[in-house]
Scaffold this motif. Structure first.
Motif, short mmCIF file in Angstrom:
data_model
loop_
_atom_site.label_atom_id
_atom_site.label_comp_id
_atom_site.label_asym_id
_atom_site.label_seq_id
_atom_site.Cartn_x
_atom_site.Cartn_y
_atom_site.Cartn_z
N SER A 42 0.16 -15.61 3.79
CA SER A 42 1.50 -15.38 3.24
C SER A 42 2.15 -16.71 2.89
CB SER A 42 2.36 -14.63 4.27
OG SER A 42 1.77 -13.38 4.59
N PRO A 43 3.19 -16.69 2.08
CA PRO A 43 3.88 -17.94 1.71
C PRO A 43 4.39 -18.71 2.91
CG PRO A 43 4.54 -16.15 0.25
CD PRO A 43 3.71 -15.53 1.33
N ASP A 44 4.71 -18.02 4.01
CA ASP A 44 5.22 -18.72 5.19
C ASP A 44 4.11 -19.27 6.07
OD1 ASP A 44 4.17 -16.43 6.24
OD2 ASP A 44 6.00 -15.76 7.25
N GLY A 45 2.84 -19.12 5.65
CA GLY A 45 1.72 -19.66 6.41
C GLY A 45 1.08 -18.67 7.36
N SER A 46 1.70 -17.53 7.60
CA SER A 46 1.11 -16.52 8.49
C SER A 46 0.00 -15.79 7.76
CB SER A 46 2.18 -15.54 8.97
OG SER A 46 2.73 -14.83 7.86
N TRP A 47 -0.79 -15.03 8.52
CA TRP A 47 -1.94 -14.33 7.95
C TRP A 47 -1.65 -12.84 7.85
CZ3 TRP A 47 -5.35 -17.32 5.71
CH2 TRP A 47 -5.49 -18.64 6.15
N GLN A 48 -1.92 -12.27 6.71
CA GLN A 48 -1.70 -10.85 6.46
C GLN A 48 -3.04 -10.13 6.53
OE1 GLN A 48 -0.91 -9.02 2.39
NE2 GLN A 48 1.14 -9.03 3.25
N VAL A 49 -3.11 -9.10 7.35
CA VAL A 49 -4.34 -8.32 7.54
C VAL A 49 -4.13 -6.93 6.95
CG1 VAL A 49 -6.03 -7.47 9.19
CG2 VAL A 49 -4.76 -9.57 9.67
N GLU A 50 -5.04 -6.52 6.07
CA GLU A 50 -4.86 -5.25 5.37
C GLU A 50 -6.20 -4.56 5.16
OE1 GLU A 50 -3.04 -3.63 1.11
OE2 GLU A 50 -2.95 -5.75 1.65
N LEU A 51 -6.26 -3.27 5.39
CA LEU A 51 -7.47 -2.51 5.12
C LEU A 51 -7.70 -2.39 3.62
CD1 LEU A 51 -7.13 0.39 7.72
CD2 LEU A 51 -8.63 -1.59 7.86
N ASN A 52 -8.96 -2.30 3.23
CA ASN A 52 -9.31 -2.14 1.82
C ASN A 52 -9.11 -0.68 1.42
OD1 ASN A 52 -10.35 -2.14 -0.73
ND2 ASN A 52 -12.36 -2.96 -0.17
N SER A 53 -7.98 -0.38 0.85
CA SER A 53 -7.65 1.00 0.50
C SER A 53 -8.52 1.54 -0.63
CB SER A 53 -6.17 1.11 0.11
OG SER A 53 -5.88 0.27 -1.00
N GLU A 54 -9.14 0.64 -1.41
CA GLU A 54 -9.97 1.08 -2.53
C GLU A 54 -11.24 1.79 -2.05
OE1 GLU A 54 -9.22 0.97 -5.75
OE2 GLU A 54 -7.26 0.19 -5.17
N THR A 55 -11.76 1.37 -0.89
CA THR A 55 -12.99 1.96 -0.37
C THR A 55 -12.74 2.88 0.82
OG1 THR A 55 -13.38 0.06 1.08
CG2 THR A 55 -14.36 -0.01 -1.12
N LEU A 56 -11.51 2.97 1.27
CA LEU A 56 -11.20 3.79 2.44
C LEU A 56 -10.97 5.23 2.00
CD1 LEU A 56 -10.83 3.17 5.47
CD2 LEU A 56 -8.37 3.15 5.06
N PRO A 57 -11.81 6.17 2.45
CA PRO A 57 -11.66 7.57 2.00
C PRO A 57 -10.41 8.22 2.58
CG PRO A 57 -13.33 7.42 3.70
CD PRO A 57 -12.94 6.01 3.37
N ARG A 58 -9.78 9.10 1.79
CA ARG A 58 -8.56 9.80 2.21
C ARG A 58 -8.75 11.29 1.94
NH1 ARG A 58 -6.76 5.17 -0.54
NH2 ARG A 58 -6.55 6.33 -2.48
N VAL A 59 -8.54 12.08 2.96
CA VAL A 59 -8.69 13.53 2.82
C VAL A 59 -7.51 14.24 3.49
CG1 VAL A 59 -11.21 13.50 2.72
CG2 VAL A 59 -10.08 13.63 4.93
N LEU A 60 -7.32 15.50 3.12
CA LEU A 60 -6.29 16.32 3.74
C LEU A 60 -6.81 17.74 3.90
CD1 LEU A 60 -5.06 18.15 1.21
CD2 LEU A 60 -3.89 16.02 0.68
N VAL A 61 -6.11 18.52 4.71
CA VAL A 61 -6.49 19.89 4.99
C VAL A 61 -5.65 20.82 4.11
CG1 VAL A 61 -6.73 21.69 6.74
CG2 VAL A 61 -7.03 19.27 7.36
N ASN A 62 -6.32 21.72 3.41
CA ASN A 62 -5.62 22.69 2.57
C ASN A 62 -5.29 23.92 3.40
OD1 ASN A 62 -4.78 24.58 0.68
ND2 ASN A 62 -6.24 23.86 -0.88
N ASN A 63 -4.14 23.92 4.05
CA ASN A 63 -3.76 25.03 4.91
C ASN A 63 -3.36 26.27 4.14
OD1 ASN A 63 -4.11 24.15 7.67
ND2 ASN A 63 -2.51 22.66 7.26
N SER A 64 -2.92 26.10 2.90
CA SER A 64 -2.58 27.27 2.08
C SER A 64 -3.83 28.09 1.83
CB SER A 64 -1.98 26.82 0.74
OG SER A 64 -0.77 26.13 0.94
N TYR A 65 -4.94 27.40 1.51
CA TYR A 65 -6.19 28.11 1.30
C TYR A 65 -6.70 28.72 2.61
CZ TYR A 65 -10.91 29.04 -0.43
OH TYR A 65 -12.10 29.64 -0.80
N PHE A 66 -6.49 27.99 3.73
CA PHE A 66 -6.89 28.51 5.04
C PHE A 66 -6.18 29.83 5.34
CE2 PHE A 66 -5.77 28.78 9.59
CZ PHE A 66 -7.04 28.95 10.13
#
Length: 504
Positions: free
Chosen positions: A301-325
């Motif tokens: 970061s500009p202040d010299g600290s370190w920013q840690v972040e997950l790679n959202s481009e390769t991280l899979p995201r899913v949800l449960v379709n409760n309406s269909y359930f």
């Protein structure tokens, strides 16, 4: 002779069986983001209640800056720590009916279905895992090994020196699909904060890996490595490789003169070269050769600290379709249909929560590694600090085996390159005066640097090196200095003195 007698003996004891869902949740920690994405794709095909979540903000909450806690942008904090359902010691991983002391595990029902596996409209399906004990996340995500993975596996066996492994991992990740490492060594050395000679030494080591010719910087070097592997790199062949442009022009008269051979010998040499492989990386096939994708990003970061972040481009995201359930539950008639729907709902809910907890666990471990190795990130490989699994585990309140699973097969992109998380662990040398311990690799680096600055009249004996290191606050024995010097292939002080005088 006493007769045999049957006896029924009842005993009372306590044991805890590790559930299949907890086993799978822990196994998911071992997968990289790419492997996890493949596994999730399979689940999306098998489970009609699972849907892909394409909302970009799903993983934006999983971020940490500097020394602070994860910033939550749009999602509330989970109801329990990520390690509640994933932190288990190594003794637990023995199969479906294993019995052990479940240290640090509160159960699999805690946690929140948000973050990396964010949920929309989740009902009361619960968070239980797969009903079948044959369900295996690892088997479902298996794939052919890539060239990079093949080389990384050889690197882990070729050296136990964390600095060499860091450099080697970086070089391997820079190799292209053909198997060549064409990047500039001076730039690599500057990026890693190490001498070019150290990078060259590690490159030489990786050039001995299978397949022969891999990690070469150009075609002549690639062919030379293959001939060397066949014990056919003689002086005449070396000259021929240096004049491949003449060979392409069929200038055989000049080649015979340069190599000092006759027609028959030249024909044999040319035949040998034509039998070699100009692109050794293709032995693994272009489809299976994949670039390493980082699981975590580390940025300053500009202040010299370190920013840690997950790679959202390769991280899979899913949800449960409760309406269909709810829709298919209302029309289900047979018990078989109802059981199938219930299992799908349970498996979907379990996967959503496990993905979220996996993401938070990785972020937690990576953030602690950054805190411990911030000097390496800022100043280079010579500042690699001593670090072990227990230190990280104690700091974040998890078991060592959990940290081990998280750091294996996970890559982090840093300003100094991309490395596997496990490469940041190293041993320690005590500090004189009771100060902070020094990395063994940093001490070896310092010894090599001190010897590299010697003159013919100022060669340092092992005892002198011990004294100077102690003056710098490094408590080390003479035999340890000698061991490190020999491991670096550095001659004794007597031999170095003679070499320097001859050179002078």
């Amino acid at each position: 002779m006493a007769g045999l007698m049957q006896k029924l003996d009842m005993r009372q004891g306590q044991s805890l069986v590790m559930t299949p869902q907890l086993q799978q949740a822990i196994k998911l920690l071992q997968l990289s983001n790419i492997e996890l994405a493949e596994f999730v794709e399979g689940e999306l095909e098998r489970n009609p209640l699972l849907e892909r979540d394409d909302r970009a903000e799903s993983t934006e909450s999983l971020r940490e800056e500097g020394q602070g806690e994860p910033r939550e942008l749009e999602l509330a904090a989970p109801s329990a720590d990520a390690n509640d359902s994933m932190d288990a010691d190594a003794d637990m991983m023995h199969g479906d009916d294993s019995k052990s002391d479940l240290s640090g595990v509160e159960g699999v029902e805690t946690g929140s279905a948000m973050g990396a596996g964010s949920v929309s409209g989740q009902g009361s399906g619960g968070s239980r895992g797969p009903a079948s004990e044959d369900y295996d996340a690892i088997a479902n995500s298996s794939r052919d090994i890539s060239l990079a993975e093949h080389l990384h596996g050889q690197l882990s066996m070729a050296t136990g020196d964390p600095v060499e492994r860091l450099i080697g991992a970086h070089l391997i990740d820079l190799a292209d699909d053909d198997g060549y490492m064409r990047s500039d060594l001076d730039e690599i050395a500057s990026q890693l904060g190490v001498e070019r000679a150290r990078v060259e030494a590690v490159l030489d080591m990786t050039q001995t890996f299978d397949p022969a010719g891999v990690m070469a910087r150009d075609l002549p070097e690639c062919l030379a490595l293959q001939l060397k592997d066949k014990n056919r790199l003689d002086p005449a062949m070396a000259i021929l490789l240096d004049n491949l442009e003449r060979l392409a022009k069929h200038d055989y008269v000049a080649l015979k003169s340069l190599c000092g051979v006759d027609n028959e010998d030249l024909d044999e040499m040319i035949a040998e070269i034509r039998a070699l492989t100009p692109k050794p990386g293709h032995a693994f096939g272009s489809d299976s050769t994949r670039a390493v994708e980082p699981d975590v990003f580390i940025r300053q970061s500009p202040d010299g600290s370190w920013q840690v972040e997950l790679n959202s481009e390769t991280l899979p995201r899913v949800l449960v379709n409760n309406s269909y359930f709810n829709e298919i539950t209302a029309v289900a008639k047979s018990e078989t249909d109802k059981t199938f729907i219930t299992e799908c709902s349970q498996n979907a809910s379990w996967l959503v929560k496990s993905l979220d907890q996996r993401a938070r666990t990785i972020l937690k471990v990576a953030s602690e590694i950054v805190r411990q190795q911030d000097m390496f990130l800022a100043h280079g490989v010579a500042y690699l600090r001593p670090l072990n699994l227990k230190t990280v585990a104690d700091a974040i309140g998890m078991h060592e085996s959990t940290v081990s699973r998280v750091t294996s097969n996970k890559y982090v992109a840093t300003p100094r390159g991309m490395f596997e998380l496990k490469y940041f662990f190293t041993s320690a040398i005590p500090s004189a005066g009771g100060g902070e311990a020094h990395s063994a690799e940093a001490v070896r680096h310092r010894i090599k640097s001190m010897i590299g600055q010697e003159s013919a009249d100022g060669v340092l004996s092992d005892d002198s090196l011990v004294e100077q290191l102690r003056d710098e606050g490094i408590e080390i024995a003479r035999r340890t200095v000698a061991k490190y010097r020999e491991a670096l292939n550095i001659p004794s002080s007597v031999q170095r003195r003679r070499m320097l005088k001859r050179a002078g």
